[in-house]
Design an enzyme around this catalytic site. Structure first.
Site, PDB file in Angstrom:
ATOM      1  CE  LYS A  97      -2.413   2.508   3.690  1.00  0.00           C
ATOM      2  NZ  LYS A  97      -1.332   3.164   4.392  1.00  0.00           N
ATOM      3  CG  ASN A  98       2.119   2.898   3.562  1.00  0.00           C
ATOM      4  OD1 ASN A  98       0.987   3.289   3.262  1.00  0.00           O
ATOM      5  ND2 ASN A  98       2.465   2.626   4.808  1.00  0.00           N
TER       6      ASN A  98
ATOM      7  CB  CYS B 130      -5.172   6.462  10.501  1.00  0.00           C
ATOM      8  SG  CYS B 130      -5.758   5.039   9.589  1.00  0.00           S
TER       9      CYS B 130
ATOM     10  NE  ARG C  36      -0.435  10.545  10.068  1.00  0.00           N
ATOM     11  CZ  ARG C  36      -0.866   9.494   9.359  1.00  0.00           C
ATOM     12  NH1 ARG C  36      -2.117   9.134   9.397  1.00  0.00           N
ATOM     13  NH2 ARG C  36      -0.018   8.818   8.611  1.00  0.00           N
TER      14      ARG C  36
ATOM     15  CG  ASP D 184       2.455   1.262   9.600  1.00  0.00           C
ATOM     16  OD1 ASP D 184       2.069   2.101  10.438  1.00  0.00           O
ATOM     17  OD2 ASP D 184       2.832   1.581   8.456  1.00  0.00           O
TER      18      ASP D 184
ATOM     19  NE  ARG E 276      -6.979   4.986   4.621  1.00  0.00           N
ATOM     20  CZ  ARG E 276      -6.115   4.989   5.636  1.00  0.00           C
ATOM     21  NH1 ARG E 276      -6.528   4.937   6.861  1.00  0.00           N
ATOM     22  NH2 ARG E 276      -4.821   5.087   5.404  1.00  0.00           N
TER      23      ARG E 276
HETATM   24  N1  EPU Z   1       6.958  14.008  11.197  1.00  0.00           N
HETATM   25  C1  EPU Z   1       7.250  15.316  11.479  1.00  0.00           C
HETATM   26  N2  EPU Z   1       7.267  16.201  10.441  1.00  0.00           N
HETATM   27  C2  EPU Z   1       7.038  15.843   9.163  1.00  0.00           C
HETATM   28  C3  EPU Z   1       6.740  14.497   8.880  1.00  0.00           C
HETATM   29  C4  EPU Z   1       6.709  13.600   9.915  1.00  0.00           C
HETATM   30  O1  EPU Z   1       7.459  15.688  12.630  1.00  0.00           O
HETATM   31  O2  EPU Z   1       7.084  16.713   8.279  1.00  0.00           O
HETATM   32  C5  EPU Z   1       6.933  13.026  12.291  1.00  0.00           C
HETATM   33  C6  EPU Z   1       5.566  12.385  12.484  1.00  0.00           C
HETATM   34  O3  EPU Z   1       4.759  13.149  13.331  1.00  0.00           O
HETATM   35  C7  EPU Z   1       5.915  11.029  13.052  1.00  0.00           C
HETATM   36  C8  EPU Z   1       7.261  10.708  12.401  1.00  0.00           C
HETATM   37  O4  EPU Z   1       7.789  11.935  11.928  1.00  0.00           O
HETATM   38  O5  EPU Z   1       6.100  11.115  14.430  1.00  0.00           O
HETATM   39  C9  EPU Z   1       7.204   9.721  11.243  1.00  0.00           C
HETATM   40  O6  EPU Z   1       6.246  10.171  10.289  1.00  0.00           O
HETATM   41  P1  EPU Z   1       6.345   9.786   8.743  1.00  0.00           P
HETATM   42  O7  EPU Z   1       6.426  11.044   7.972  1.00  0.00           O
HETATM   43  O8  EPU Z   1       7.410   8.768   8.581  1.00  0.00           O
HETATM   44  O9  EPU Z   1       4.955   9.130   8.513  1.00  0.00           O
HETATM   45  P2  EPU Z   1       3.991   9.299   7.267  1.00  0.00           P
HETATM   46  O10 EPU Z   1       4.775   9.450   6.033  1.00  0.00           O
HETATM   47  O11 EPU Z   1       2.945  10.312   7.545  1.00  0.00           O
HETATM   48  C10 EPU Z   1       3.937   6.774   6.690  1.00  0.00           C
HETATM   49  C11 EPU Z   1       2.867   5.743   6.499  1.00  0.00           C
HETATM   50  C12 EPU Z   1       2.292   5.343   7.849  1.00  0.00           C
HETATM   51  C13 EPU Z   1       3.411   4.830   8.750  1.00  0.00           C
HETATM   52  C14 EPU Z   1       4.522   5.885   8.859  1.00  0.00           C
HETATM   53  C15 EPU Z   1       5.717   5.405   9.638  1.00  0.00           C
HETATM   54  C16 EPU Z   1       1.986   6.401   4.363  1.00  0.00           C
HETATM   55  C17 EPU Z   1       0.884   7.020   3.616  1.00  0.00           C
HETATM   56  N3  EPU Z   1       1.810   6.320   5.674  1.00  0.00           N
HETATM   57  O12 EPU Z   1       3.289   7.897   7.285  1.00  0.00           O
HETATM   58  O13 EPU Z   1       1.420   4.278   7.556  1.00  0.00           O
HETATM   59  O14 EPU Z   1       2.887   4.577  10.036  1.00  0.00           O
HETATM   60  O15 EPU Z   1       4.963   6.247   7.532  1.00  0.00           O
HETATM   61  O16 EPU Z   1       6.248   4.259   9.052  1.00  0.00           O
HETATM   62  O17 EPU Z   1       2.967   5.953   3.789  1.00  0.00           O
HETATM   63  C18 EPU Z   1      -0.358   2.811   7.892  1.00  0.00           C
HETATM   64  O18 EPU Z   1      -0.052   2.283   6.815  1.00  0.00           O
HETATM   65  O19 EPU Z   1      -1.199   2.318   8.688  1.00  0.00           O
HETATM   66  C19 EPU Z   1       0.274   4.079   8.266  1.00  0.00           C
HETATM   67  C20 EPU Z   1      -0.202   4.886   9.202  1.00  0.00           C
END
Ligand code: EPU
Length: 419
Positions: free
Chosen positions: A22-23, A117, A122, A306, A398
């Site tokens: 998915k991701n 979610c 975020r 995850d 999703r």
């Molecule tokens: N963070 C910041 N600033 C940013 C971006 C992130 O402070 O600009 C922080 C977040 O608050 C968090 C950490 O950095 O504490 C990691 O966030 P990340 O950006 O890695 O997460 P994401 O890209 O929003 C993706 C996956 C999530 C998965 C996380 C961590 C997607 C669409 N989502 O989220 O997937 O938990 O990486 O591996 O790729 C899921 O699939 O259930 C899911 C939530």
């Protein structure tokens, strides 16, 4: 409204085939906007996040022909707009990839603030920091993100936090920029490597994906013309590995990459389970009550957030007291309140949850509080005594393709009904 009715007490056994990640898929689809031509993507998971990404692409002018339900030919020769529809982009998280890809393609991007979610705050400050370093102006106001640049120029960006989304988004915006972009403290998840491999297959020049430092040498254009197959979903594979342990079952997981799951394999062995790897298959089995263990979630190659909830189900019935520290998302213990309704004994406080293992769970009406919580509660329902009713299925749809069919094929008694 739909719900799952799960009659529990099943020991799962048999084979399951893992879908595309998915991701990775939901980043690769927006990445097609960087191509001035046609590409074919295979092994796309048939899930609602992928369907929304495709609808957004079509709204922007892409033409998508579905060859099968898992592979599509995407023509992005004529992109008509840089404004991704607000109603669609506000609904889910990965819509933020349209900012990086539209900025790269059109030097302008407009999307809704991403939804998804509810896992706590975020922020997207690191994404914005990256776009600005390449020369873009970014405004966030009235539920919208508006980015524009006269020209994108390669730059060095140090990520203050390891972020999957920001690493991919900056990569997307840098592919067609002039000069070299360096992303330091980059995320290393398999889907980062997969997006880089996709872009390189289409003509980009990205090096170092999968390490802390990624270098993107800007190219003039991506011609496409190639076929790319999305990497298998390591979180889906991990979900079935944990389902095997929780149910004291025996599952062979096909079409997966075992190295992506090394941290989970180590934990399963620690808990007294068995893992056998062979080619693109992993067999996981367990014939006794799992032992306690402690988990700390961390960016790859650490234990993935995850898989935290699915592991939580195993620890809820393990022998002894286990501790989980959640270090990525502040609100990822909501599922523990649902599991307690099923007889678990979990105390969650801030970033930490204490699991006093109980002998067994009992069926109850519960809600999927997020995508992975939903998968965890399906496993809980399968191992519980009695019947579980699971609500809020839209979260699960999703991200998991045919989840109840895959569990049914392993022996679970699970049906979806519409009320
Ligand atoms: N963070 C910041 N600033 C940013 C971006 C992130 O402070 O600009 C922080 C977040 O608050 C968090 C950490 O950095 O504490 C990691 O966030 P990340 O950006 O890695 O997460 P994401 O890209 O929003 C993706 C996956 C999530 C998965 C996380 C961590 C997607 C669409 N989502 O989220 O997937 O938990 O990486 O591996 O790729 C899921 O699939 O259930 C899911 C939530």
């Amino acid at each position: 409204m739909e719900k799952l009715i799960i009659k529990g007490g099943t020991r799962l056994s048999g084979e399951v085939v893992i879908s595309g990640a998915k991701n990775a898929a939901i980043a690769i689809l927006p990445a097609t906007l960087l191509i001035d031509g046609v590409c074919t993507i295979e092994n796309l998971p048939n899930i609602s996040d992928v369907q929304i990404q495709c609808k957004i692409l079509e709204e922007l002018g892409a033409k998508i022909d579905w060859i099968t339900s898992n592979s599509a030919r995407i023509d992005t020769t004529n992109i008509l707009s840089y404004k991704a529809p607000l109603d669609m982009t506000s609904k889910f998280r990965a819509s933020y990839y349209f900012i990086g890809s539209l900025l790269g393609r059109c030097h302008n991007a407009e999307t809704g603030l991403p939804g998804g979610c509810k896992l706590g705050a975020r922020p997207i400050d690191q994404h914005i920091k990256g776009f600005e370093a390449l020369g873009a102006t970014v405004d966030v106001a009235n539920g919208k993100i508006v980015a524009s640049a006269n020209k994108l120029t390669g730059s060095s960006i140090y990520m203050d936090t390891v972020s999957v989304g920001a690493t991919i988004n900056v990569m997307l915006s840098a592919v067609l920029a002039e000069g070299t972009t360096t992303i330091d403290n980059a995320a290393k998840e398999p889907h980062i490597v997969d997006v880089a491999n996709f872009l390189n297959t289409m003509g980009a020049d990205i090096r170092g994906a999968g390490t802390d430092i990624i270098k993107v040498n800007g190219v003039k254009s991506l011609k496409g013309g190639a076929t790319y197959s999305v990497v298998p979903d390591q979180i889906e594979a991990g979900t079935f590995m944990l389902a095997a342990i929780a149910s004291k079952g025996d599952i062979t997981i096909k079409n997966c990459i075992s190295e992506h799951l090394d941290c989970l394999t180590a934990k399963i062995l620690e808990m007294g389970g068995n893992v056998e790897e062979s080619g693109d298959e992993i067999r996981v089995w367990c014939d006794k009550r799992p032992q306690k263990t402690n988990i700390k979630t961390a960016p790859y190659p650490g234990f993935p957030t995850d898989l935290q909830a699915q592991m939580g189900v195993v620890l809820s019935i393990a022998e002894g007291t286990s501790i989980i520290s959640e270090n990525i998302w502040e609100s990822r213990f909501q599922y523990t309140y649902e599991l307690n309704k099923m007889g678990a004994n979990i105390t969650a406080q801030g970033k930490t949850a204490f699991f006093e293992g109980v002998e067994s769970l009992s069926g109850a009406p519960v809600c999927a509080t997020d995508l992975r919580a939903g998968a965890a509660l399906i496993i809980a329902g399968i191992i519980a005594n009695g019947t579980t009713e699971l609500y809020n299925l839209e979260h699960i749809d999703r991200g998991y393709e045919n989840i109840e069919m895959k569990f049914r094929n392993l022996g679970a008694n699970i049906v979806r009904i519409r009320e």
